[in-house]
Scaffold this active site. Structure first.
Site, PDB file in Angstrom:
ATOM      1  N   ASP A 321       0.856  -1.177   0.000  1.00  0.00           N
ATOM      2  CA  ASP A 321       0.000   0.000   0.000  1.00  0.00           C
ATOM      3  C   ASP A 321       0.907   1.247   0.000  1.00  0.00           C
ATOM      4  O   ASP A 321       2.119   1.156   0.132  1.00  0.00           O
ATOM      5  CB  ASP A 321      -0.943  -0.033   1.226  1.00  0.00           C
ATOM      6  CG  ASP A 321      -2.184   0.796   1.011  1.00  0.00           C
ATOM      7  OD1 ASP A 321      -3.220   0.512   1.634  1.00  0.00           O
ATOM      8  OD2 ASP A 321      -2.131   1.747   0.188  1.00  0.00           O
ATOM      9  N   GLU A 511     -10.595   6.658   4.523  1.00  0.00           N
ATOM     10  CA  GLU A 511      -9.552   6.095   5.373  1.00  0.00           C
ATOM     11  C   GLU A 511      -9.616   6.656   6.794  1.00  0.00           C
ATOM     12  O   GLU A 511     -10.714   6.890   7.339  1.00  0.00           O
ATOM     13  CB  GLU A 511      -8.183   6.308   4.712  1.00  0.00           C
ATOM     14  CG  GLU A 511      -8.127   5.689   3.307  1.00  0.00           C
ATOM     15  CD  GLU A 511      -6.720   5.595   2.766  1.00  0.00           C
ATOM     16  OE1 GLU A 511      -6.536   5.841   1.560  1.00  0.00           O
ATOM     17  OE2 GLU A 511      -5.805   5.239   3.517  1.00  0.00           O
TER      18      GLU A 511
END
Ligand code: GLC
Length: 650
Positions: A321, A511
């Site tokens: 990521d 997020e």
């Protein structure tokens, strides 16, 4: 899974684990028990593909191999640099567009992709470049593209065929812009609703996540070899949705069995669908049985290699990521042999990619990364690349990025009715309706995060020329003269209308920025007092109130529902607000009303501290919801705690 977290229980568990470790060293959260908790799968290799991979591999220098493993962000690299460094893949993050122009057309996306592709093939003839993007509810970075409801809404539909079709439509949109790879689906099985990414999860039900995740991968990768489908990404491996208190990028506590059977369920479906890429999770894992800390997923060789690549026979590539490797002990964004040795094949290193290449080449030359690991990573990359048909077979047009009727159907099927006074819905086709709430006329609030920008904020309706707000949809369905709009409800008399439609909403987030932090709780009106004030203004004023909530997760809303005659969980519907009006208003031709078919993918809280996906006494259980045709209704007032702002127990 709800875990007993009292200190005594923790100490007891530790003692048990220590005792069992002494007795059976291999079993105390040893790798055997971790690996064997997962089902063994058999590899399926294609001899011709493998031969092509080997032939390409042997032509690459070490520096070119490391270039293939490097994924910069498009804002940080030029086509010439792609050529000079033999870069194998690029990405655009949320809010990354060609020329940093949020209005870039599909043709402009395609043109930049063609430039990157041509540059890559100059460096490594015969080895294409891949461009990855977060197309997580349609091709959401592209102006004019249809935005579908987010995953939590699709979970409410429970409709795998619909999700597969959405995958196909999304792939078409991504290919229209010349891209090849989407970082979707998220396969999180969320355990705590405070997580800011709850809306990216299909459900708290592992079986539903597996079924819908498999369908989405099938849809996305349909026609991959023919230039129509795109690479899917099973993410974020593994247990991203299991972190304590829903803290983004936090620590998930699970036993090896829970890791495989709950958090791993989606990956088994994705692998069955032939997924070719997996993204590692930012989160960490602690073995809930023995309280053994296994650290960040980006460095977990047991799970990345022994489980995923060996036990589950995954032959595709693992991508890190965004700068995720930097979170490992001793690592920085440009230097982390540990992550590559653990099993990361492509490193998403958006901006520090030049020093990353130099440091990694040096690490191989110094023997800190075995050449065999590099060759394995590059084999996987080549295997994936040679599975992608090029060039795109989809025209670079805005129309190719749109599927409004499919999205409208998804909206219809996703709505969950939580409260209803019998006979109120559907509204008759000739009703006079007062619409209140700024969200009723806001495509940004209707779409949520990952919409044109990363957070889905600093956008306006003008950024979504293709979109339809609920207000516009009601005007179209009822006739503009029949619909009043009063954003804060202070300028109108509800008694002059047949009904009030009140639209409340969370501000978009993505997020960790969407995490509900320690001292906060699930009460929506705590973060949005204006929504409670709005309902107090219009309730009991001579017209029934139908409330819709745009939210990325279930929230505590008893105070709001008690002021409503009907209450609808609308999730984050995306651009096709017409799907909302389809269910709220009867068909003009008097046709049959389908009612509400959505059912809750998570329990709906009965209190502001009911964070867990496994609450014993929620307002509604997982799978709950009304059709709108029940009689008699149960509309007695919901209890409201004496303390409106409790500090919830940790
Ligand atoms: C983000 C997200 C991940 C996304 C990636 C690229 O940090 O965690 O889901 O695919 O970066 O945008």
């Amino acid at each position: 899974m709800k875990r007993n977290t009292s200190p005594r229980a923790g100490l007891l568990a530790c003692l048990i684990a220590l005792a069992s470790a002494a007795a059976h060293p291999a079993n105390a959260a040893g790798t055997d028990s971790i690996v064997q908790a997962w089902p063994a799968r058999r590899p399926a290799r294609d001899a011709a593909l493998e031969a092509r991979v080997e032939a390409a591999l042997k032509d690459l220098s070490l520096r070119q191999k490391i270039g293939q493993m490097t994924q910069p962000e498009i804002r940080a690299i030029t086509p010439d640099e792609v050529r000079d460094y033999a870069i194998g893949t690029v990405l655009n993050g949320g809010g990354g567009w060609p020329g940093q122009d949020r209005s870039a057309t599909p043709e402009q996306w395609r043109a930049l992709s063609d430039q990157f592709q041509a540059a890559a093939r100059q460096a490594t003839p015969g080895v294409p470049l891949l461009w990855g993007t977060d197309a997580v509810h349609g091709h959401n970075n592209v102006r004019g593209a249809t935005l579908f409801p987010h995953h939590i809404a699709l979970g409410a539909t429970r409709d795998a065929d619909l999700v597969r079709d959405i995958g196909r439509a999304t792939a078409r949109a991504v290919r229209a812009t010349g891209l090849h790879w989407t970082f979707a689906p998220t396969l999180a099985v969320v355990q705590d609703l405070r997580w800011g990414r709850s809306y990216e999860s299909f459900s708290a039900d592992p079986a539903l996540v597996r079924r819908l995740g498999q369908a989405e991968v099938e849809g996305l990768q349909d026609g991959l070899k023919d230039g129509r489908g795109v690479l899917a990404t099973a993410k974020h491996y593994v247990a991203d949705g299991g972190t304590r208190r829903g803290i983004d990028q936090g620590v998930s506590h699970a036993t090896p069995a829970e890791l495989a059977q709950v958090h791993g369920a989606g990956y088994l479906g994705a692998l069955d669908a032939g997924v070719l890429t997996v993204m590692a999770s930012f989160s960490s894992w602690t073995d809930g049985a023995g309280y053994v800390e296994h650290g960040k997923m980006h460095g977990n060789g047991t799970l990345l290699t022994e489980v995923l690549k060996d036990r589950l026979a995954f032959d595709g590539l693992v991508v890190s990521d965004w700068d995720g490797i930097a979170q490992l002990p001793g690592c920085i964004p440009e230097d982390c042999p540990a992550a590559i040795n653990a099993g990361i094949d492509v490193v998403m290193v958006p901006f520090h990619w030049k020093p990353f290449i130099a440091n990694t080449v040096r690490a191989v030359e110094q023997g800190r990364i075995p050449m065999g690991r590099i060759d394995d990573a590059v084999r996987r990359i080549l295997r994936v690349k040679f599975s992608v048909g090029m060039p795109s077979a989809v025209p670079a047009t805005v129309e190719a990025t749109q599927a409004p009727e499919l999205a409208r159907r998804a909206v219809r099927e996703s709505l969950v009715l939580l409260k209803h006074r019998p006979g109120l819905l559907p509204l008759p086709a000739r009703s006079r309706v007062l619409v209140v709430g700024a969200a009723a006329d806001s495509l940004p609030l209707q779409s949520g995060g990952w919409s044109l920008t990363w957070q889905g904020r600093d956008t306006t309706n003008a950024d979504y020329p293709q979109g339809t707000t609920l207000l516009a949809a009601l005007r179209r369905r009822l006739g503009a003269a029949q619909v009043g709009f009063d954003a804060d409800g202070t300028h109108s008399d509800p008694a002059r209308f047949d009904a009030v439609v009140a639209v409340l909403g969370e501000q978009p987030y993505a997020e960790g920025e969407g995490d509900i932090r320690m001292t906060d709780n699930l009460r929506h009106s705590r973060r949005h007092p204006e929504d409670l004030a709005l309902l107090r203004r219009v309730a009991g004023r001579g017209a029934p109130v139908i409330t819709l909530l745009y939210s990325g997760r279930p929230l505590y809303v008893n105070d709001l529902a008690n002021l409503s005659d009907a209450f609808v969980a609308a999730w984050l519907p995306g651009t096709e607000g017409a799907g909302l009006a389809d269910v709220l208003v009867a068909a003009a031709d008097g046709g049959p009303w389908a009612g509400f078919t959505g059912r809750l993918p998570f329990p709906w809280p009965a209190g502001p501290c009911q964070f867990s996906s496994h609450e014993a006494r929620p307002w509604w259980p997982l799978g709950g919801g009304l059709s709108g045709k029940e009689v008699p209704a149960n509309t007695k007032p919901l209890p409201e705690p004496a303390d409106p702002q409790p500090i919830c127990p940790l």
